[in-house]
Scaffold this motif. Structure first.
Motif, PDB file in Angstrom:
ATOM      1  N   MET A   1     -61.192 -25.588  49.936  1.00  0.00           N
ATOM      2  CA  MET A   1     -62.769 -25.482  49.506  1.00  0.00           C
ATOM      3  C   MET A   1     -63.478 -26.820  49.765  1.00  0.00           C
ATOM      4  SD  MET A   1     -62.956 -22.270  46.783  1.00  0.00           S
ATOM      5  CE  MET A   1     -64.807 -21.998  47.279  1.00  0.00           C
ATOM      6  N   ASP A   2     -62.860 -27.755  49.520  1.00  0.00           N
ATOM      7  CA  ASP A   2     -63.513 -29.171  49.544  1.00  0.00           C
ATOM      8  C   ASP A   2     -63.426 -29.599  51.096  1.00  0.00           C
ATOM      9  OD1 ASP A   2     -63.657 -29.683  46.930  1.00  0.00           O
ATOM     10  OD2 ASP A   2     -61.870 -31.029  46.813  1.00  0.00           O
ATOM     11  N   LYS A   3     -62.438 -29.356  51.675  1.00  0.00           N
ATOM     12  CA  LYS A   3     -62.563 -29.560  53.194  1.00  0.00           C
ATOM     13  C   LYS A   3     -63.368 -28.797  53.781  1.00  0.00           C
ATOM     14  CE  LYS A   3     -57.991 -31.834  52.981  1.00  0.00           C
ATOM     15  NZ  LYS A   3     -56.509 -31.969  52.676  1.00  0.00           N
ATOM     16  N   ALA A   4     -63.598 -27.365  53.737  1.00  0.00           N
ATOM     17  CA  ALA A   4     -64.336 -26.533  54.324  1.00  0.00           C
ATOM     18  C   ALA A   4     -65.890 -26.582  54.083  1.00  0.00           C
ATOM     19  CB  ALA A   4     -63.885 -25.198  54.201  1.00  0.00           C
ATOM     20  N   GLY A   5     -66.043 -27.339  52.767  1.00  0.00           N
ATOM     21  CA  GLY A   5     -67.383 -27.627  52.347  1.00  0.00           C
ATOM     22  C   GLY A   5     -67.857 -26.462  51.966  1.00  0.00           C
ATOM     23  N   ALA A   6     -66.997 -25.764  51.318  1.00  0.00           N
ATOM     24  CA  ALA A   6     -67.506 -24.540  50.410  1.00  0.00           C
ATOM     25  C   ALA A   6     -68.365 -24.812  49.313  1.00  0.00           C
ATOM     26  CB  ALA A   6     -66.085 -23.766  50.006  1.00  0.00           C
ATOM     27  N   TRP A   7     -68.586 -25.796  48.748  1.00  0.00           N
ATOM     28  CA  TRP A   7     -69.637 -25.871  47.531  1.00  0.00           C
ATOM     29  C   TRP A   7     -71.084 -26.113  47.904  1.00  0.00           C
ATOM     30  CZ3 TRP A   7     -66.190 -24.588  44.404  1.00  0.00           C
ATOM     31  CH2 TRP A   7     -64.836 -24.852  44.662  1.00  0.00           C
ATOM     32  N   ASP A   8     -71.176 -26.302  49.473  1.00  0.00           N
ATOM     33  CA  ASP A   8     -72.449 -26.688  50.092  1.00  0.00           C
ATOM     34  C   ASP A   8     -72.854 -25.197  50.383  1.00  0.00           C
ATOM     35  OD1 ASP A   8     -74.058 -27.103  52.452  1.00  0.00           O
ATOM     36  OD2 ASP A   8     -74.626 -28.970  51.413  1.00  0.00           O
ATOM     37  N   ASP A   9     -74.168 -24.610  50.079  1.00  0.00           N
ATOM     38  CA  ASP A   9     -74.211 -23.184  50.737  1.00  0.00           C
ATOM     39  C   ASP A   9     -74.574 -23.265  52.189  1.00  0.00           C
ATOM     40  OD1 ASP A   9     -73.973 -22.258  47.939  1.00  0.00           O
ATOM     41  OD2 ASP A   9     -76.284 -22.374  47.521  1.00  0.00           O
ATOM     42  N   GLU A  10     -75.342 -24.225  52.645  1.00  0.00           N
ATOM     43  CA  GLU A  10     -75.713 -24.368  54.205  1.00  0.00           C
ATOM     44  C   GLU A  10     -74.376 -24.315  54.735  1.00  0.00           C
ATOM     45  OE1 GLU A  10     -78.888 -26.724  55.062  1.00  0.00           O
ATOM     46  OE2 GLU A  10     -80.119 -26.387  53.355  1.00  0.00           O
ATOM     47  N   ARG A  11     -73.680 -25.113  54.557  1.00  0.00           N
ATOM     48  CA  ARG A  11     -72.303 -25.655  55.274  1.00  0.00           C
ATOM     49  C   ARG A  11     -71.260 -24.483  55.111  1.00  0.00           C
ATOM     50  NH1 ARG A  11     -68.011 -30.397  54.661  1.00  0.00           N
ATOM     51  NH2 ARG A  11     -66.615 -29.757  56.527  1.00  0.00           N
ATOM     52  N   TRP A  12     -71.291 -23.670  54.047  1.00  0.00           N
ATOM     53  CA  TRP A  12     -70.586 -22.602  53.787  1.00  0.00           C
ATOM     54  C   TRP A  12     -71.200 -21.516  54.771  1.00  0.00           C
ATOM     55  CZ3 TRP A  12     -66.341 -20.869  52.072  1.00  0.00           C
ATOM     56  CH2 TRP A  12     -66.028 -19.525  51.668  1.00  0.00           C
ATOM     57  N   ALA A  13     -72.279 -21.119  54.791  1.00  0.00           N
ATOM     58  CA  ALA A  13     -72.744 -20.293  55.556  1.00  0.00           C
ATOM     59  C   ALA A  13     -72.511 -20.565  57.285  1.00  0.00           C
ATOM     60  CB  ALA A  13     -74.345 -19.953  55.549  1.00  0.00           C
ATOM     61  N   ALA A  14     -73.059 -21.793  57.495  1.00  0.00           N
ATOM     62  CA  ALA A  14     -72.461 -22.048  58.882  1.00  0.00           C
ATOM     63  C   ALA A  14     -71.005 -22.336  59.444  1.00  0.00           C
ATOM     64  CB  ALA A  14     -73.221 -23.658  59.196  1.00  0.00           C
ATOM     65  N   GLU A  15     -70.251 -22.659  58.579  1.00  0.00           N
ATOM     66  CA  GLU A  15     -68.897 -22.923  59.106  1.00  0.00           C
ATOM     67  C   GLU A  15     -67.916 -22.750  58.167  1.00  0.00           C
ATOM     68  OE1 GLU A  15     -68.370 -27.841  59.517  1.00  0.00           O
ATOM     69  OE2 GLU A  15     -69.972 -26.885  60.591  1.00  0.00           O
ATOM     70  N   GLY A  16     -68.189 -23.144  56.918  1.00  0.00           N
ATOM     71  CA  GLY A  16     -67.091 -23.272  55.798  1.00  0.00           C
ATOM     72  C   GLY A  16     -66.545 -22.037  55.547  1.00  0.00           C
ATOM     73  N   GLU A  17     -67.028 -21.168  55.428  1.00  0.00           N
ATOM     74  CA  GLU A  17     -66.518 -19.719  55.196  1.00  0.00           C
ATOM     75  C   GLU A  17     -65.261 -19.304  56.108  1.00  0.00           C
ATOM     76  OE1 GLU A  17     -67.441 -14.972  54.101  1.00  0.00           O
ATOM     77  OE2 GLU A  17     -68.875 -16.152  54.695  1.00  0.00           O
ATOM     78  N   ARG A  18     -65.732 -19.534  57.451  1.00  0.00           N
ATOM     79  CA  ARG A  18     -64.640 -19.169  58.674  1.00  0.00           C
ATOM     80  C   ARG A  18     -63.561 -20.087  58.742  1.00  0.00           C
ATOM     81  NH1 ARG A  18     -63.741 -22.198  62.564  1.00  0.00           N
ATOM     82  NH2 ARG A  18     -65.619 -23.290  62.493  1.00  0.00           N
ATOM     83  N   ALA A  19     -63.963 -21.264  58.154  1.00  0.00           N
ATOM     84  CA  ALA A  19     -62.741 -22.455  58.348  1.00  0.00           C
ATOM     85  C   ALA A  19     -61.733 -22.166  56.945  1.00  0.00           C
ATOM     86  CB  ALA A  19     -63.364 -23.965  58.077  1.00  0.00           C
ATOM     87  N   LEU A  20     -62.260 -21.744  56.032  1.00  0.00           N
ATOM     88  CA  LEU A  20     -61.487 -21.409  54.952  1.00  0.00           C
ATOM     89  C   LEU A  20     -60.628 -20.014  55.153  1.00  0.00           C
ATOM     90  CD1 LEU A  20     -60.533 -22.137  51.787  1.00  0.00           C
ATOM     91  CD2 LEU A  20     -62.338 -20.517  51.026  1.00  0.00           C
ATOM     92  N   ARG A  21     -61.389 -19.169  55.728  1.00  0.00           N
ATOM     93  CA  ARG A  21     -60.527 -17.970  56.014  1.00  0.00           C
ATOM     94  C   ARG A  21     -59.261 -18.444  56.883  1.00  0.00           C
ATOM     95  NH1 ARG A  21     -63.172 -16.183  52.579  1.00  0.00           N
ATOM     96  NH2 ARG A  21     -64.761 -14.541  52.401  1.00  0.00           N
ATOM     97  N   GLU A  22     -59.555 -19.345  57.872  1.00  0.00           N
ATOM     98  CA  GLU A  22     -58.715 -19.567  58.636  1.00  0.00           C
ATOM     99  C   GLU A  22     -57.325 -20.475  58.082  1.00  0.00           C
ATOM    100  OE1 GLU A  22     -60.062 -21.885  61.981  1.00  0.00           O
ATOM    101  OE2 GLU A  22     -61.396 -20.291  62.758  1.00  0.00           O
ATOM    102  N   ARG A  23     -57.735 -21.257  57.224  1.00  0.00           N
ATOM    103  CA  ARG A  23     -56.871 -21.908  56.359  1.00  0.00           C
ATOM    104  C   ARG A  23     -55.960 -20.848  55.568  1.00  0.00           C
ATOM    105  NH1 ARG A  23     -57.099 -27.484  53.090  1.00  0.00           N
ATOM    106  NH2 ARG A  23     -55.021 -27.757  53.083  1.00  0.00           N
TER     107      ARG A  23
END
Length: 190
Positions: free
Chosen positions: A101-123
Motif C-alpha cells: 500500500m505504501d508503494k501504491a500510494g494507497a494512503w493518499d486519496d487522490e493517488r489511490w483513486a487515480a492509480e493506487g487501487e489498480r496498482a495494489l490489485r495487480e500486486r
C-alpha cells in the motif's frame, strides 16, 4: 549427501494462519514446519531502527526458530515463490500489505483513486497467482482485523478492507486455513 533419504513431513502444501494480535499465529505457523530440516523464514516487517519494542519481538522470534532455518527480510515474495527450495514461512501478509500500500500510494486519496487501487490489485493478484503455482510448501501468517472496531480514519478502513480481500484471496489458494485464538488453532479448512 547424494543418495541420502530425508522423510518429508506430511503437511499441506499451502497453509494460511490468521488471528488477532498476540494470539499465537507465528508460533502456530512455525509448528507447522518444525519437522522440516530447512525452512526459509521470510520476515516482511523489516528493521525499525530505534524501535526497542520491535527489536525485542524480532529477537524473540529468532530465538525460538531452529538454527538451520534461514531468514530473508523482504516484501518481494513473488520471486521467492517461483524458486525451488525448502518450505517458506511468510510472517506476515499484513506487513507485506502495508509495504504494498505504501508503494501504491494507497494512503493518499487522490493517488489511490487515480492509480493506487489498480496498482495494489495487480500486486495482490501477482502474489496470489504465485502462491497458486508454487512448488514450495508455504505457510503464511496474517492478521485478522475485520472483527474489531471500525477504524476511525479512511486510511485505516482502507487497510482493513484490503487486508480482508488479500486474506480471502490467499486463503482460497490454501488447502489448510487456521484461525488462532488465545493460542488455540481452529481449523477453518483442511
Amino acid at each position: 549427501m547424494v543418495g541420502e533419504y530425508h522423510a518429508v513431513p506430511d503437511v499441506p502444501r499451502r497453509t494460511l494462519v490468521t488471528g488477532g494480535a498476540r494470539s499465537g499465529k507465528s508460533l502456530e505457523a512455525e509448528r507447522r514446519l518444525e519437522a522440516f530440516p530447512d525452512v526459509l523464514y521470510v520476515a516482511t516487517g523489516g528493521s525499525r531502527d530505534g524501535d526497542a519494542e520491535w527489536a525485542a519481538r524480532v529477537h524473540a522470534h529468532r530465538e525460538r526458530r531452529p538454527g538451520s532455518w534461514r531468514t530473508a527480510e523482504t516484501c518481494d515474495l513473488v520471486p521467492l515463490l517461483a524458486e525451488e527450495g525448502p518450505p517458506v514461512l511468510i510472517d506476515c501478509l499484513s506487513l507485506w500489505l502495508t509495504d504494498a500500500m505504501d508503494k501504491a500510494g494507497a494512503w493518499d486519496d487522490e493517488r489511490w483513486a487515480a492509480e493506487g487501487e489498480r496498482a495494489l490489485r495487480e500486486r495482490v493478484g501477482e502474489l496470489v497467482a504465485a502462491v497458486r503455482v508454487t512448488a514450495r510448501t508455504v505457510v503464511a501468517v496474517t492478521n485478522e482485523v475485520g472483527s474489531g472496531v471500525v477504524p476511525a480514519t479512511a486510511s485505516g478502513r482502507r487497510f482493513r478492507d484490503e487486508l480482508g480481500r488479500l486474506n480471502a484471496a490467499f486463503a482460497a489458494e490454501c488447502e489448510h486455513v487456521l484461525l488462532v485464538v488465545a493460542g488455540q488453532a481452529l481449523v477453518l479448512r483442511g
